[in-house]
Design an enzyme around this catalytic site. Structure first.
Site, PDB file in Angstrom:
ATOM      1  N   ASP A  92      -2.408  -2.960   7.124  1.00  0.00           N
ATOM      2  CA  ASP A  92      -1.167  -3.091   6.354  1.00  0.00           C
ATOM      3  C   ASP A  92      -0.852  -4.560   6.086  1.00  0.00           C
ATOM      4  OD1 ASP A  92       0.530  -0.271   6.395  1.00  0.00           O
ATOM      5  OD2 ASP A  92      -0.776  -0.473   8.135  1.00  0.00           O
ATOM      6  N   THR A 182       0.100   5.499   6.343  1.00  0.00           N
ATOM      7  CA  THR A 182      -0.536   4.859   7.499  1.00  0.00           C
ATOM      8  C   THR A 182      -0.888   5.881   8.575  1.00  0.00           C
ATOM      9  OG1 THR A 182       0.641   2.793   7.088  1.00  0.00           O
ATOM     10  CG2 THR A 182      -0.280   3.087   9.278  1.00  0.00           C
TER      11      THR A 182
END
Length: 346
Positions: A92, A182
């Protein structure tokens, strides 16, 4: 989360993909173009420079995700929890830093609105891992000196919380979701995740690029092909989806492909969710444990006809969760609308 959910007292975002009743128009809409850059003439795309840059950086970001994922479960401490209890990984932060660095180099006057900031990264001693991932996937052009920790942290914070202050006049800015889904990224190859980047000009979304590294390609499974062979051949093929206002929505394979295909594509096939009973001209619906952008991707490709997102009336809708998905669905012939349903107490 499923693609279609019942709603009553929730505010709701609905995403429709509108298909003609006759199969003939769909077949006419689906065609391929070979191009080393964009699938349509540059003179038709006002923001072709920005779109070419966005495609390149999203492809690099997808490769970063693949690299990080290979080592994710062998190293400790590479998965963190944010204050809202959602997970965040080295990937990320790496994607946000990479995209920020590349776009600021080409378009320094256009700010970035993104999901992450570096505070949690600084406090968990993961800057080395992020900087390494970024350096492995960045283009040249940052000078003779290697990227420093400071470079990476500043790049992340360029798109972080409160990094940009807008006036009342509609602004021009990039919107990035470094990894949408995620939790899917952490689960393994069966759950989709997406890198999403859009450009907003004077309040209008004008282009978008989504990269899904583990997208399963739309190919029919023949009667002579076993399900195991089919899944093995398709796993991790990856997809890049691009949209530009007035130019449609197109896809290509993630792996250095020059062949762009218009959408919707999978309307030519029948969709099934029975993995043990896939026949000719049929595709397998992928698992739906994924983020919002993954579901936009499924609607834009025709794998789903509707996506209904439930949200309570007080929920804050975040731009990076929707911007790129909206233009991809719209340019593919779909429709995005917002509705509010209120129930009065008896």
């Amino acid at each position: 989360m499923v693609l279609l959910q019942y709603t009553c007292h929730f505010s709701t975002l609905r995403f429709f993909c509108l298909h003609p009743s006759s199969p003939t128009p769909l077949r006419r809409r689906s065609f391929t173009v070979r191009s080393t850059s964009l699938p349509f003439p540059k003179h038709k795309a006002t923001y072709h420079r920005e779109l070419e840059a966005a495609v390149d950086v999203v492809e690099r970001a997808c490769r970063l995700c693949i690299d990080v994922k290979k080592s994710l479960f062998s190293d400790e401490g590479r998965v963190l929890d944010k204050n809202d209890q959602t997970p965040v990984t080295v990937a990320d932060f790496g994607v946000q830093a990479l995209v920020s660095l590349e776009l600021s180099k080409l378009f320094p006057s256009i700010p970035l609105v993104a999901e992450e900031d570096s505070a949690i990264l600084r406090s968990n001693n993961l800057v080395d891992s992020v900087a390494s991932a970024v350096a492995d996937n960045a283009t040249s052009g940052f000078g003779d000196e290697p990227l420093t920790h400071s470079d990476v942290l500043e790049a992340i914070d360029r798109g972080g919380k409160d990094a940009v202050v807008f006036c009342t006049k509609p602004a021009t800015y990039w919107v990035l979701d470094p990894i949408d889904g995620t939790r899917g990224f952490l689960r393994g190859s069966e759950a989709l995740y997406v890198v999403g980047l859009a450009l907003v000009v004077e309040g209008e979304i004008v282009l978008g690029v989504m990269g899904c590294p583990n997208w399963l390609e739309d190919k029919p499974c023949t009667s002579t092909t076993s399900m195991q062979e089919y899944e093995s051949n398709q796993a991790g093929s990856g997809i890049i989806m691009v949209s530009h206002v007035g130019c449609g929505t197109w896809t290509k394979k993630l792996s250095n492909s020059q062949t762009w295909e218009s959408l919707p594509l999978s309307a030519l096939f029948n969709a099934k969710n029975d993995a043990d009973n896939i026949g000719d001209d049929e595709i397998l619906l992928v698992p739906t444990c994924c983020g919002s952008l993954c579901k936009y991707l499924m609607v834009a490709t025709g794998r789903a006809s509707v996506f209904i997102l439930r949200a309570r009336a007080q929920t804050i809708i975040k731009a990076w969760d929707h911007a790129v998905g909206i233009i991809c669905v719209h340019e593919a012939g779909g429709k995005v609308c917002v509705s509010l349903v209120l129930l009065e107490a008896a």
